[in-house]
Design an enzyme around this catalytic site. Structure first.
Site, PDB file in Angstrom:
ATOM      1  N   GLU A  73       0.823  -1.333   0.051  1.00 51.63           N
ATOM      2  CA  GLU A  73      -0.026   0.057  -0.048  1.00 51.63           C
ATOM      3  C   GLU A  73       0.742   1.304  -0.133  1.00 51.63           C
ATOM      4  O   GLU A  73       0.479   2.419  -0.376  1.00 51.63           O
ATOM      5  CB  GLU A  73      -1.058   0.090   1.385  1.00 51.63           C
ATOM      6  CG  GLU A  73      -2.072  -0.875   1.338  1.00 51.63           C
ATOM      7  CD  GLU A  73      -1.651  -2.439   1.496  1.00 51.63           C
ATOM      8  OE1 GLU A  73      -0.505  -2.743   1.888  1.00 51.63           O
ATOM      9  OE2 GLU A  73      -2.452  -3.293   1.574  1.00 51.63           O
ATOM     10  N   HIS A 133      -9.787  -3.814  11.514  1.00 58.19           N
ATOM     11  CA  HIS A 133     -10.781  -4.031  10.210  1.00 58.19           C
ATOM     12  C   HIS A 133     -12.196  -3.495   9.954  1.00 58.19           C
ATOM     13  O   HIS A 133     -12.956  -3.634   9.181  1.00 58.19           O
ATOM     14  CB  HIS A 133     -10.968  -5.587   9.693  1.00 58.19           C
ATOM     15  CG  HIS A 133      -9.818  -6.109   9.039  1.00 58.19           C
ATOM     16  ND1 HIS A 133      -8.658  -6.229   9.318  1.00 58.19           N
ATOM     17  CD2 HIS A 133      -9.653  -6.870   7.642  1.00 58.19           C
ATOM     18  CE1 HIS A 133      -7.697  -6.805   8.497  1.00 58.19           C
ATOM     19  NE2 HIS A 133      -8.514  -7.165   7.410  1.00 58.19           N
TER      20      HIS A 133
END
Ligand SMILES: Cc1ncc(C[n+]2csc(CCOP(=O)(O)OP(=O)(O)O)c2C)c(N)n1
Ligand SMILES: Cc1ncc(C[n+]2csc(CCOP(=O)(O)OP(=O)(O)O)c2C)c(N)n1
Ligand SMILES: [Mg+2]
Ligand SMILES: [Mg+2]
Lengths: 320, 344, 344, 320
Positions: B60, B129
């Protein structure tokens, strides 16, 4: 490019940095940190000489030499150091955010390793367009330790992007020698090969060798063979940031610094040319005068130029 | 008007924009797989193939920089993060590069990347998450940050993002994907910085973003049964924020509850309260209330998760408390995610 | 009491704590060099050598995780980031690991890392080397976040950090390092969550953190000349935040100006305003004012940089405006960084 | 460890996961994402068998097998899936945040690559203490692409830390095959060698080979020779997350899945043992019954156990 021209380009960068360093120290008017490449001119000149105008170059905090070698506007750079509106980043970016789009010096930035990814992204755009353009990015031995190095090389190799990764290994990151940061018996070049990238380690103080390697690299990229990696061994003479010498502060051993001054890329090329070009020393001396005058003029011009207007403080944050 | 789900709306906007603008490339981990990021990328993949809908390696951090580099050279990367939590790894690229690019190079060019980040509400997604990171993204000048609550806005704000010359973060709550709503077929852009009165009312203002707009609407429904007329302001984008709409509403109602899925401290709800305290403090006839998750990481166990996620019931209570009304008759309201079939 | 500079105070706390607790390891890029991170790590290096004062490779992301792993196994890493801007690269480790470790493994252990982040105010440090990230760090439960303004607090809060069983972020403004103040010789811990009345007053409350406390004090001095009695609240830590002290002061003065080096939106100043709007809105006799950098990245050119950095003069004006007093006689106040000799 | 014991450990993990997968799908009561390692048991069992109790293991999202192989409490794991207070993370962490400190299963987490750094940090602590403890960390082929891999390996190699990096290369990350993510002609093992780390690629479905390699690795670490890298080739049979088979959805080719099922580590070890241990198949069948009963019992127990109390929602955020 002819060796004489390579030499001339190095002399210009040396003159610019030396004059700027003195004025920086004495006047305290360039209010931005400066990272000089004095002693490292061969890497900038050798690589950029192998590139075309439409190719783009990225760099990090130590970027003056790369900017100038790629043809960046000296006056705009000096004006940037003085924070003037006429600066290459309109005084917003300072010495670590140089840009000259016309010359193909895309950008530099001060966060280690960032531009490795940005250059990869530019190369991705070029590859998609099918343009025969190459992106090259300079970064240090220290920056190669950042995770972005790994992720970028993986992506570039996977997609065979036209990007030249140029690692200027000047043996230090701040005061920290490379062997205090990377495992013994390994090399940055070796790691680059782990991605299947063609990689070469070259004497970074030999401008001709650098130029030839970069030439090969650019061709390799342009022909669609994917990225190329160059590790160029060199040494910075001055302190990490600022105009001083750091062996005086005990940061690095004096004899180490001196041994690298012995290997000055400018002196070395001058000596190499002497046999075939007996007038070369006079030429260097003349260039030296010419370029120092040019830089002083740029400084005078910058100082006479207006600062950005405070009313424009916000502009450029968003599109208009 | 024809109805679409929130995820269909995103998908449609993507396809329409990609058709209109060949420089758009959709990229993300497994955007090309059978699930197509909850149905948002599959149509584009079917239409444009792997050349323009690109699976990318994990990484990322670099990919944020790669997107910036490509955007500054004319590509228009639309990057998808299947959880906005993964964007912690991309923050250098987002904040130090994308947000500042135009400014720090003296307004000479831009790097208009668009990033979608999905908030993984519910089904025990847990601490790493299911975070809502709008408050972080909202802090930094140089970005637009949108939090569409309806299918129409999911489409319209994505269209604006893909036409903007400024980097944009779009935060989507996974809990919204199944939601249906009217969506224009044509690509109609919804501008950043203009809120929407999701429901008009007179007694109290509920300001919300994303999923919480629906919770606020459900609360308003219940409140109506209590004789309370609540106005629900959907901010739509949190940067820029529609200060004027918020202040006008509070000036009218005199009462403010802010509902958000991100934490209270230094968060969206703080900013809304501050905007009111800066502009119309005299209008406040009671203290401002923030309805947000409690000050702890998200737990997995469902009774805890239920207690953690603020919903219509908490909003209802907060409104009644603010209005000093009796609360004993607030009904239990089911969590929006009730009935969801796992694994997610 | 004996006086030390802010950087000497940090250095002393480090040495004293390392002496008392052999599990502390100081780590960071070039912490062992001749500059010793602006004089804060050199003494520790001289005393404990490279075994405990450790130069580390570049790689902020992994090192955050390495520190967490080591801390969970009993080491006590004190990690230094010479610019807090570099911490964008460490945010996954900070927010997804350190802040949540204890909670997400069911309160079975902790990962008490301590991270110092230095804010690089002034001298053209520019957009990516001078950001103040307190508002980000403050958002996440599971961390303590301190912003010492005085040498005594720089020492005392670092001591608390190195004894805590919770991860701590300490933000230090480079502009404070030369500041002198009385500092106890013994290691006296300053607790998190307790603010400090830096100057008592009756007419208006100025809440500030870190460097802005000094600007607020300078402003209060000028205001005194205008017959205005300003109270300066130094929050000392922004997580936990001393809500009670802020509310008490505003309850007394009825006026609030918040001064901060981080941006207004979703920032420290928003949170302080929200705390007041939640608890004592009726006390406010005028709108809250936020004195922060304008909504743009930090520029380099010094006239812009001066205009960008909020200082005593802006605070003074904001206070006078809040009190609706005449402002024409506000003197020009020099920036705190005036007279600084580069390169930094 | 004896091959028979290795086999038994694999059977236990297989039984646990298969039973859980069925119940997960049918009951919808374990409200947490689950990532099964069915088909990958040899890696977990082979590596953990070579470790001591005081050694610690870290893992990622696909962690059930590693937890069980290291001796983690099955009941506490199942209770965690059901979000019970008796769960190994007290219901706070769910299936991706397993921990069993007594068994030396330190932690797992769901952000790719994180635990590569955390394990390196644990090894750093061990090295400083002079303790002969080893940290091992499991991660996937996908996680190896993250920058944290590069930074952690560099640090571990530089300081010769006792950490075993175990890359379970199951050929996929989500639906993405490894050759769509990493450059052709390269390997993760090759990249690990770039840091000067001793690295080996092993058939990850051969539990004996894994065990032997891990044994060598642990010894290497314990003797102060620095980190060790193992790449174990294997394959997951089920979908990325959840109890289903994904070739039915067209995600991966059916014949690919089937070819790997042919190479089932349990079947393979059973067959290998048959010559010398004719009762092995009966033993496996008996184990199978035993373990399925054990898991069902753990499930029943978990379901009968209390949830955390809502009043305790905040506790554990800060020290007390
Ligand atoms: C992400 C990040 N971490 C740390 C720094 C601080 N820093 C600036 S330059 C530097 C050393 C860089 O070394 P190298 O990459 O070898 O470049 P050189 O200075 O030798 O040219 C460091 C650590 C930074 N700018 N960015
Ligand atoms: C930082 C981060 N990015 C993306 C994800 C989403 N994600 C979860 S698992 C996964 C694939 C992992 O592949 P691999 O590491 O090979 O492990 P496997 O699932 O094959 O066991 C991805 C991309 C994540 N959890 N964390
Ligand atoms: Mg270097
Ligand atoms: Mg995998």
């Amino acid at each position: 490019m002819e060796p004489r021209q390579l030499l001339r380009n190095m002399v210009r960068i040396r003159c610019a940095e030396e004059v700027i360093a003195d004025v920086y120290r004495d006047e305290q008017q360039m209010r931005t940190p400066v990272h000089f490449s004095i002693g490292q001119e061969a890497t900038a000149v050798g690589v950029c000489a192998a590139l075309r105008r439409e190719d783009v170059v990225y760099s990090g905090h130590r970027c003056h030499a790369h900017y100038l070698a790629k043809g960046g506007d000296l006056r705009a750079m000096v004006a940037e150091f003085y924070g003037r509106e006429s600066g290459c980043a309109s005084g917003r970016g300072g010495s670590v955010h140089l840009t000259d789009q016309e010359a193909g010096f895309a950008a530099s930035s001060a966060i280690l390793g960032e531009m490795i990814s940005v250059a990869t992204g530019a190369a991705w755009a070029f590859a998609r367009e099918g343009a025969p353009r190459v992106a090259a990015t300079f970064f240090g031995d220290g920056a190669s330790e950042e995770g972005v190095f790994h992720e970028s090389l993986n992506f570039a190799a996977l997609h065979r992007l036209p990007v030249i990764f140029v690692c200027e290994n000047n043996q230090y990151a701040l005061g920290s020698p490379v062997d205090a940061r990377q495992p013994p018996g390994t090399s940055i070049t070796g790691r680059a090969r782990g991605y299947g990238i063609r990689a070469e380690q070259v004497d970074g103080n030999d401008v001709q060798a650098v130029y030839e390697a970069a030439h090969k690299a650019a061709l390799h990229c342009r022909e669609g063979n994917g990225p190329y990696f160059l590790e160029l061994d060199t040494y910075r003479w001055r302190e990490h940031v600022g105009p001083h010498w750091d062996h005086e502060l005990g940061v690095r051993p004096r004899d180490e610094v001196e041994s690298w001054i012995e290997r000055c890329p400018i002196r070395r090329t001058t000596q190499a040319l002497r046999a075939t070009d007996p007038g070369i020393e006079d030429a260097v001396a003349a260039w030296d005068r010419e370029f120092r005058a040019e830089v002083r003029e740029a400084i005078a011009l910058a100082k006479a130029s207006p600062f950005p207007r405070v009313e424009d403080l916000l502009s450029g944050t968003y599109e208009n | 008007m024809r109805k679409l789900t929130y995820s269909q709306a995103i998908s449609e906007a993507t396809v329409q924009c990609m058709e209109a603008d060949p420089s758009i490339v959709l990229a993300g981990q497994s955007v090309d797989d059978h699930k197509g990021v909850y149905g948002t990328t599959g149509d584009a993949f079917a239409r444009f193939g792997s050349a323009r809908v690109m699976d990318i390696p994990n990484g990322e951090n670099a990919f944020a920089g790669i997107a910036v580099g490509a955007a500054s050279m004319g590509l228009r990367p639309l990057v998808v993060h299947t959880r906005d939590d993964f964007m912690f790894l991309a923050m250098d690229g987002i904040f130090n590069l994308a947000a500042k690019w135009r400014y720090m190079y003296g307004n000479r060019g831009s790097a208009p990347v668009v990033m979608r980040g999905i908030i993984g509400r519910g089904w025990g997604q847990g601490a790493t998450h299911s975070q809502s990171l709008q408050s972080l993204f909202g802090h930094f000048p140089g970005l637009y940050v949108a939090t569409p609550a309806s299918p129409a806005d999911a489409k319209g704000l994505l269209i604006s993002a893909l036409r903007a010359d400024t980097p944009v973060i779009l935060l989507e709550n996974r809990g919204l994907y199944g939601l249906e709503g009217e969506v224009p077929e044509e690509p109609v852009a919804v501008p950043f910085g203009k809120g929407r009165i999701a429901r008009a009312g007179d007694d109290i203002t509920i300001v919300a973003a994303s999923l919480m707009v629906h919770e606020a609407e459900r609360a308003a429904e219940v409140l109506a049964g209590h004789g309370v007329s609540a106005e629900v302001v959907d901010v739509r984008s949190i940067r820029p924020l529609d200060d004027a709409m918020i202040c006008e509403s509070v000036a009218k109602t005199g009462h403010l509850v802010v509902a958000d899925t991100s934490w209270a401290r230094y968060g969206f709800s703080a900013e809304v309260a501050a905007v009111v305290a800066e502009n119309v403090p005299q209008a406040l006839r009671a203290p401002v209330r923030r309805v947000t998750p409690p000050d702890c990481p998200a737990p997995v166990s469902w009774p805890l998760e239920n207690a953690f996620n603020p919903g219509a019931e908490t909003i209802t209570r907060a409104c009644l408390e603010t209005l000093r009304a009796a609360q004993d008759s607030v009904p239990e309201i089911e969590d929006v995610m009730a009935g969801f079939i796992g694994p997610y």
